[in-house]
Structure formats: structure tokens, C-alpha cells
Design an enzyme around this catalytic site. Sequence first.
Site, PDB file in Angstrom:
ATOM      1  N   CYS A 126       0.832  -1.199   0.000  1.00 18.74           N
ATOM      2  CA  CYS A 126       0.000   0.000   0.000  1.00 18.74           C
ATOM      3  C   CYS A 126       0.869   1.253   0.000  1.00 18.74           C
ATOM      4  CB  CYS A 126      -0.933  -0.008   1.211  1.00 18.74           C
ATOM      5  SG  CYS A 126      -2.113   1.362   1.239  1.00 18.74           S
ATOM      6  N   CYS A 127       1.874   1.281   0.852  1.00 21.45           N
ATOM      7  CA  CYS A 127       2.792   2.423   0.889  1.00 21.45           C
ATOM      8  C   CYS A 127       3.517   2.571  -0.442  1.00 21.45           C
ATOM      9  CB  CYS A 127       3.812   2.246   2.008  1.00 21.45           C
ATOM     10  SG  CYS A 127       3.167   2.500   3.683  1.00 21.45           S
ATOM     11  N   CYS A 207      -1.186   8.164   7.266  1.00 16.04           N
ATOM     12  CA  CYS A 207      -2.511   7.828   6.751  1.00 16.04           C
ATOM     13  C   CYS A 207      -3.413   7.351   7.893  1.00 16.04           C
ATOM     14  CB  CYS A 207      -2.391   6.736   5.696  1.00 16.04           C
ATOM     15  SG  CYS A 207      -1.497   7.247   4.202  1.00 16.04           S
ATOM     16  N   CYS A 210      -3.402   3.604   9.340  1.00 18.53           N
ATOM     17  CA  CYS A 210      -2.183   3.093   9.979  1.00 18.53           C
ATOM     18  C   CYS A 210      -1.597   4.063  11.001  1.00 18.53           C
ATOM     19  CB  CYS A 210      -1.144   2.761   8.916  1.00 18.53           C
ATOM     20  SG  CYS A 210      -1.686   1.530   7.706  1.00 18.53           S
ATOM     21  N   CYS A 233       7.690   3.999   5.776  1.00 21.90           N
ATOM     22  CA  CYS A 233       6.782   3.744   4.657  1.00 21.90           C
ATOM     23  C   CYS A 233       7.519   3.222   3.436  1.00 21.90           C
ATOM     24  CB  CYS A 233       5.999   5.005   4.304  1.00 21.90           C
ATOM     25  SG  CYS A 233       7.033   6.353   3.663  1.00 21.90           S
TER      26      CYS A 233
END
Length: 251
Positions: A126-127, A207, A210, A233
Site C-alpha cells: 500500500c505504501c 494515513c 495506519c 513507509c
Amino acid sequence: MSVAYDTTHPIDPLQALADRLDAQLRDAHPREVLMAAVEHSGGKLALVSSFGAESAVLLHLAAQVKPDLPILFLDTGHLFGQTLDYRKNLAAHLGLTDVRDLRPHYQDLATADPDAKLWQRDTDACCHVRKVQPLDRALGEFEAWITGRKRFHGGDRLRLRVVEFSDGKLKFNPLANWAKGDLDAYAAEHELPAHPLVSAGFPSIGCWPCTQPVEEGQDVRAGRWKGMDKTECGIHLARAPGAVADVGGDI
């Protein structure tokens, strides 16, 4: 005793420059580091900012040195609404004239995260799609960049240099030496507006999926990826040569 030097792998000139500047600026005020960054970047310099809990200090310093400095802001699509408002209001307050919002490409999201729930399955992936790829694309036009990292954040940052050579670029960390007290004193002296989530117990803000508030006495970044074996990240992790070629050049 003679020393044998490996002449088959000569030192990159930018690595040598980074070493020299780091030695010169090791104890310098952040403003002096910023001025050196401007001087040695050939006009191709950007500052990457999350507009997070501690961002106002570095952005204020940058505004004093070069208000038209490109500021790269990663709008991941998963940020707190308060962060988006803060980005807009703080940029106006400081007179920053070139804040660029970086977003993941639609096709990348359609392929890697079509349901916007990748963070539940793989936070690293995702990062990568929401931060690393957009930043790598944007940094392609720059030869050097500035970060807001500090040693007191702990982890790998304990050994942070003021000037680095990473992934083919000079990387300046003007606040590396500053402690939390230094940041607070500077913010108070210049009456800098705080991120609205700081008062709610968020000393480090990323975000929303998280990031959690921390309890008193915990590490500043304890609320980031809480309960996971993850502290970064990925944008500050060195990548092998050519690793970003498929994404075209973030925080």
C-alpha cells in the site's frame, strides 16, 4: 603500513560531495543546511513534506530561505481530512508558492488496490503504490531533496546524517540534530500553527488506517503501524539501481 585502495569502483562525485557537506554541516543550524542545499543542487531541489505534526518548523525555515522552493506533498488518498486542511492553510500562512500535490496514478490503484483496502492485506504494498511510486516519479526532475527526519525519532534514524547520497541524489536532513524541545521552542517563537490532531494525542501523523494516538511517554512514532514490524513507509529506504525505472521519480 600501506593501504590498498579499490580503484575499480571509484567514489561517485556526488557521494564525495555529500561526505564533504556532511562534515561541514554536521553541527550547523538548519537554516544553514537549507542554504547549502540550495547552493549545491543546481536549481533542481525539492522539499518533501507530509504537512504532519512537526512539519511547520522546516516549512517555515524553507520559506525564509526560498519561498518558491518546490514542496512535494503526498496525497495518498488515505490522509486525515485534518491533514488536507492543514496543508492548504499552512502553505498560505507561510507564503509557500509551489506546493505540489502528488497522487498515485489511477492505473496503479486499479491494478494494485482496486477496493482501496490494500492496507488491510499488505501495508508495504500500500505504501509503495500510494507513496513510493508517486514520489519517485516526482523526484525524477530533481537532483537533490530535503526531508524532515530527525534522530530523536529513533530506529534507523538514530544514525541519520545531515547530508546523504541516496539513489543517485543528494539528500539533506536539516533537522537531524534537533530534539523535540528545539522544535517546540522554534514553533512557539514564530507562532506556528499546529496540526489539529497533535492536541488529540498524535505526535506523528500519516494515513488514517495506519496511524493511532500514543500514550504519554511512548515513542513519537509509536502510533505509526502500531503492533507491526514496520517503522518506515519505504520512501527513505535505498533501492537497487534501476528499481524505480518502471514507475517513471516523495516523503
